[in-house]
Write a protein that holds these residues in place. Sequence first.
Motif, short mmCIF file in Angstrom:
data_model
loop_
_atom_site.label_atom_id
_atom_site.label_comp_id
_atom_site.label_asym_id
_atom_site.label_seq_id
_atom_site.Cartn_x
_atom_site.Cartn_y
_atom_site.Cartn_z
N ASP A 52 -48.11 22.02 8.72
CA ASP A 52 -46.99 22.95 8.80
C ASP A 52 -46.58 23.22 10.24
O ASP A 52 -45.41 23.50 10.52
N LEU A 53 -47.52 23.11 11.16
CA LEU A 53 -47.23 23.34 12.57
C LEU A 53 -46.16 22.37 13.08
O LEU A 53 -45.31 22.75 13.88
N TYR A 54 -46.17 21.15 12.59
CA TYR A 54 -45.19 20.16 13.05
C TYR A 54 -43.79 20.40 12.48
O TYR A 54 -42.82 19.85 12.97
N ARG A 83 -46.52 15.54 16.92
CA ARG A 83 -47.76 14.89 16.52
C ARG A 83 -48.08 13.74 17.48
O ARG A 83 -49.23 13.55 17.87
N SER A 84 -47.06 12.97 17.88
CA SER A 84 -47.28 11.79 18.71
C SER A 84 -47.84 12.13 20.09
O SER A 84 -48.63 11.37 20.65
N SER A 85 -47.43 13.25 20.66
CA SER A 85 -47.90 13.61 22.00
C SER A 85 -48.91 14.75 21.98
O SER A 85 -49.48 15.08 23.02
N GLU A 86 -49.11 15.35 20.82
CA GLU A 86 -50.03 16.48 20.66
C GLU A 86 -49.72 17.61 21.63
O GLU A 86 -50.61 18.20 22.24
N ARG A 87 -48.43 17.89 21.80
CA ARG A 87 -47.99 19.00 22.64
C ARG A 87 -46.63 19.47 22.14
O ARG A 87 -46.01 18.82 21.32
#
Length: 142
Positions: free
Chosen positions: A12-14, A40-44
């Motif tokens: 849900d965060l994404y 998600r891809s950069s985790e930031r």
Amino acid sequence: MKPSMKAFTAQDLYRHRVLSALDGATGHGHLVFKLSQARRSSERYESSVWRLDVDGDAVAQRMTDAAFDASSPMLSPDASSLAFLSRRGGKHAQVQLLPMEGGEARALTDSEHTLGSIHGWSPDATRLLVSAAVGWSEEHAD
């Protein structure tokens, strides 16, 4: 019986987006804002500046690329230019200026300090008030 709510998950965060730093120019039908979203891809989180023409069809348009992490959007008093902070290839974010009609942003600063935010334009749109984090120096203590 109360309807049950699903528990918040990491997925849900994404999907969650944060709108902040809303700005407009008096008498002009433009609003600008910062939109941040976890990637998600950069985790930031990545942030971009968006524009909304409230006098028109009210469809938001992205003004900056999220890869450059834009922040602190501020419209000029005549709404012809957008100033914002962005880290475009440098160590620190710099003040960028973008014409509202479109085109490429150009850097207005080349500061060695960490710029914090843009606080406003002068009434004639020739200057910006920008805060910066500056390290303490003992030689300047007096």
